[in-house]
Design an enzyme around this catalytic site. Structure first.
Site, short mmCIF file in Angstrom:
data_model
loop_
_atom_site.label_atom_id
_atom_site.label_comp_id
_atom_site.label_asym_id
_atom_site.label_seq_id
_atom_site.Cartn_x
_atom_site.Cartn_y
_atom_site.Cartn_z
N ALA A 142 107.89 81.33 -72.41
CA ALA A 142 108.63 82.44 -71.81
C ALA A 142 108.87 83.55 -72.82
O ALA A 142 108.74 84.73 -72.50
CB ALA A 142 109.96 81.93 -71.24
N GLU A 143 109.25 83.18 -74.05
CA GLU A 143 109.39 84.16 -75.12
C GLU A 143 109.00 83.56 -76.46
O GLU A 143 109.11 82.34 -76.67
CB GLU A 143 110.84 84.69 -75.25
CG GLU A 143 111.19 85.81 -74.29
CD GLU A 143 111.78 85.30 -73.00
OE1 GLU A 143 111.96 86.08 -72.07
OE2 GLU A 143 112.05 84.07 -72.93
N THR A 144 108.57 84.43 -77.36
CA THR A 144 108.38 84.10 -78.76
C THR A 144 109.23 85.08 -79.57
O THR A 144 109.25 86.28 -79.28
CB THR A 144 106.91 84.20 -79.18
OG1 THR A 144 106.16 83.21 -78.47
CG2 THR A 144 106.73 83.97 -80.67
#
Length: 291
Positions: free
Chosen positions: A47-49
């Protein structure tokens, strides 16, 4: 020739690498431009880094990319980054300089590992206009009659704006579905960079413990349609509950999330009388042989 930095993978808001919300973490992104960070986030496909791009005084400069775009703030990737830093140095207080402002985070080591607690920026609340609420319900296949009569739909902010809908009926909560492409287009149109948050009350504070909710968070990016554990949304929910008078601060709320996507996790939300909301949880490394 540019050297690709080490890319760490952590599961946040869980004790298990197969639970919670996976996040990529790059602790040395000082040599990366925006295109390189976006490429890495797409390749990681979580979903996010989170990318530590340098230092801003005593704070770590932190940016967040989903597989398709930069996002202003991400709670689970913040927790994952803090735990990764603490594992490599020492626990204690950290400051992150993020696109939404400074974020304070405290890491502590217990018998079961490291817990991180971040405090969001100050919160805000806005009302839905009727056409937008109707379109949101249509998108999810929810009837207005399924909404809580005491916890009204609102737009809540704690770094990102999150639409918050509270659904009393368990069947409606478990059964709603959506088309990811339609959801992405609608959320982009509305300027909602993070999630649509749908809550279901599962225990009241009167039961002898903290008030508990289960959450589902619509977040169509890449192969992801529904987010397993959303720290920024949990902070927004804390601000929402305080603003509508649903809790008496200081209050503690627990949010369960991820059951519907096979990655259960838990977020602990501390709601003070004013200011930012504190969200805490564990984070653990994801081995290479675990998806």
């Amino acid at each position: 020739m540019t050297t690709t930095p080490e890319i760490l993978r952590y599961a946040a808001f869980t004790d298990l690498p197969t639970g919670g919300n996976p996040a990529g973490v790059v602790l040395d992104a000082s040599g990366l431009d925006d295109a390189a960070m976006q490429r890495i986030a797409a390749e990681v496909d979580f979903a996010e880094t989170a990318f530590v791009t340098g230092r801003d005084g005593d704070a770590y400069a932190l940016r967040y990319f989903s597989p398709i775009a930069e996002v202003p703030f991400c709670g689970h990737a913040t927790v994952a980054t803090a735990v990764a830093l603490a594992e490599r140095s020492a626990t204690g207080a950290l400051r992150f300089a993020t696109p939404v402002g400074p974020i304070e985070i405290v890491t502590t080591r217990g018998a079961d590992g490291i817990t991180a607690a971040f405090t969001s920026v100050d919160t805000d609340l806005a009302e839905f206009d009727a056409p937008t609420l109707e379109r949101t319900l249509d998108l999810l296949g929810l009837d207005a009659g399924a909404l809580s009569s005491v916890l009204p739909p609102r737009l809540a902010f704690a770094g990102n704006w999150h639409p918050v809908l509270v659904v009393d009926d368990a069947r409606a909560f478990d059964g709603f579905a959506f088309d990811p492409a339609e959801a992405r287009a609608f959320m982009d149109e509305q300027g909602w960079p993070a999630t649509i948050t749908v809550l279901h009350p599962i225990a009241s504070a009167d039961a002898g413990g903290p008030r508990r909710f289960e959450a589902r968070n619509v977040f169509p990016v890449g192969r992801i349609a529904e987010d397993p554990a959303t720290g920024s949304a949990a902070a927004a929910v804390g601000g929402y509950l305080r603003a509508i008078g649903a809790v008496v601060p200081p209050a503690l709320v627990v949010i369960e999330q991820g059951r519907h996507v096979g990655r259960p996790g838990e977020l602990v939300v501390e709601i003070p009388p004013s200011g930012g909301i504190t969200v805490s949880g564990r984070a653990v490394p994801i081995p290479d042989d675990v998806g």
